[in-house]
Every structure is written in structure tokens, then in C-alpha cells.
Design a protein around this motif. Sequence first.
Motif, short mmCIF file in Angstrom:
data_model
loop_
_atom_site.label_atom_id
_atom_site.label_comp_id
_atom_site.label_asym_id
_atom_site.label_seq_id
_atom_site.Cartn_x
_atom_site.Cartn_y
_atom_site.Cartn_z
N ASP A 1 0.47 5.27 1.09
CA ASP A 1 -0.38 6.27 1.75
C ASP A 1 -1.78 5.69 2.05
OD1 ASP A 1 1.64 8.17 1.72
OD2 ASP A 1 1.02 8.98 -0.22
N HIS B 1 -3.42 3.34 0.49
CA HIS B 1 -4.17 2.81 -0.65
C HIS B 1 -3.34 1.72 -1.33
CE1 HIS B 1 -7.06 6.10 -0.26
NE2 HIS B 1 -6.03 6.93 -0.18
N THR B 2 -4.05 0.74 -1.89
CA THR B 2 -3.37 -0.35 -2.57
C THR B 2 -2.53 0.19 -3.72
OG1 THR B 2 -5.16 -1.88 -2.02
CG2 THR B 2 -3.69 -2.52 -3.81
N THR C 1 0.85 -1.20 0.00
CA THR C 1 0.00 0.00 0.00
C THR C 1 0.88 1.24 0.00
OG1 THR C 1 -0.15 0.10 2.43
CG2 THR C 1 -1.86 -1.15 1.26
N THR D 1 -0.95 0.72 -7.17
CA THR D 1 -1.54 0.47 -8.48
C THR D 1 -0.46 0.15 -9.51
OG1 THR D 1 -1.43 2.81 -9.14
CG2 THR D 1 -3.40 2.08 -7.94
#
Length: 308
Positions: free
Chosen positions: A160, A162-163, A158, A165
Motif C-alpha cells: 500500500d 509503504h516499505t 512495498t 516491515t
Amino acid sequence: MEAVIGLLLMLLGVSHGVETYCDGRINGAQCYGALGGTVVLRLMDSASEIARYVWSNKTRMIQHRKKNTIVHNLIETRSSFTPIDGTFRINNLSMTDGGEYTLKSFDSFGRSSEPQTLQLTFQAPVSSVLLVSECLSQGEMRVSCSSEGGDSPQYSWTLDGHTLTDAQLLSGNKDSNNITLRQDVSGQLVCSVSNNVSRVSKEETVSTCGFIFIDCISNGTHISQWVLEANNTLCIEQTGVSGWTDHTLLILGLRAAVVILIFSGIAVYFACKKKKTDKTAEGSAVPEEMDYENSVVMVEMRSSASEL
């Protein structure tokens, strides 16, 4: 004997305190536990509705309960059963606890229900996680995530919160333990390592490697690449990440020319207006002077006629 077993479990790298849960009501359920840890197996909805049941593995009977009374419990010193929700708890798991289990239930008439099985497998828990990062030649950042212990580890990332990308990755897979981040990626990076009995995470703050992206035309050559800002000698007139291009300079030059033309036009207009005003003033003064001279001549002519 128990002390010897405990020592052997420590040498095998067991993890006391690791607790897992498995719904054994599903026939053929795959359950996991950690050596030295605890597993909670839900065997039925409630034992109060069952007249008698026998729970055993392939080699021995583990527990026998009849009319709300436990007739037999092979591992009584390290287990407990909760009739209200049908859960069986095994503490301090050892190698002999693994394998296939079968639950046979009987109603008040002695009729047996369909046998129910589950498989208990052991996994070593993940003990720690290490993150190592390094900058590459073009400003990319390679990050490696490694773990100690742990059977069949699975990795996830992750950034921050979030996953991570695919757009933030230059290479690698977000489910692997080695990734390469793009040049502009920064923030709080977290690698999580897990298996069926544990989950451990490691966090690290990552920043860009000091590279900037150049996109400009210099001496007739189009330059578009990442360069180390501290050693940059290309497109040095740039600001930010894109820089000043010849196209930008042309636009600014045209704007400056327009401004100069506007001010020049204004100056010419006022100069012409002032010149016109001066000519008008001169034209008005000349006739008045001529009228004065003509009046004098007429007076003189009249005086001469009187004398005659």
C-alpha cells in the motif's frame, strides 16, 4: 559492419533506450551502462576553462579537444560533447566501450593537471518481473518475485505504498525475492527489481487466506491458533477474531444478575408500599365505626334516664 554489430547486440540481449548517468568528475568513479543503450558521463565542470584535454581508455584515444575545437573523436558517429557542462554522451554502447578511462587536462602553458579516471561497466537491464503467491497450511502467504534478465538484481517490497516491515513478515527478508506474509496481511503488494541500469516493478493485490484467529476456552481447554474460517468447529460461538471466552460469558452473566436484582428490589419495594397503604386505610375505618356505636348507646342511655 554496423548492421552485424547491431545484430550481435540484439542476440546478447541488449536494451536500446536504456540511459544511465554518471558523475565522472569524481576520480575513480564507477559508472554503469547497458549494451545498446546510452551513457552520459560528466567529465568536467566546463570545457571553456580548459585549454586542451585528452580523453582515452587503455588502448586508444577517444577524444582530443584543443582551444574549443575537437581535433579527434574516435566515436563521432554515436557520441556528442557539450562544452558548457562538460558532458560526454555515448549512444549504442558496445562491448569495446567498457573499461577504464583517463582524462588529462592542460592549461594554456601546457601544464598537465592530475589525471582523472573512471571505470565503465556493463550490466544487463531487468526486462520483466513475475509475482507468484500461494497460501500455506496455517494461513500464511508465500510470495515469490522473479525477474528475467538483469545482472546483480536487487529486490525491494512495498505494501500500500509503504516499505514492507518486519512485523508484516513471518519469514524472509524484505530485500530478498522470497517472502512469507503473516496471516492478517493484505493490500497492494509491489515487488521492485533493480540494478545500476534499470528498475522494473510488478504489483499484485493480496488478501488473507480465509483464516481467523481463535482465542478462547472450550470444554476447559484453552485454544489459541489460526484456523480456516470455512471449516472451523472450534469456539463456534466466537465473533470476529477473538471469540467469546468463558471470562466474557461470566461478566455478561453477572451483569444480567445485577439487572434482575435491581428490578426485583423495585418490585418488592412497591409491593411493600402498597401493603402498608392498605393497612393504614383499614386502621382508619375501624375507629369511626366504633364511635358510631358508642353514640347510639349513649343516646339510648339518656332516653331511659328521662323516662325514669
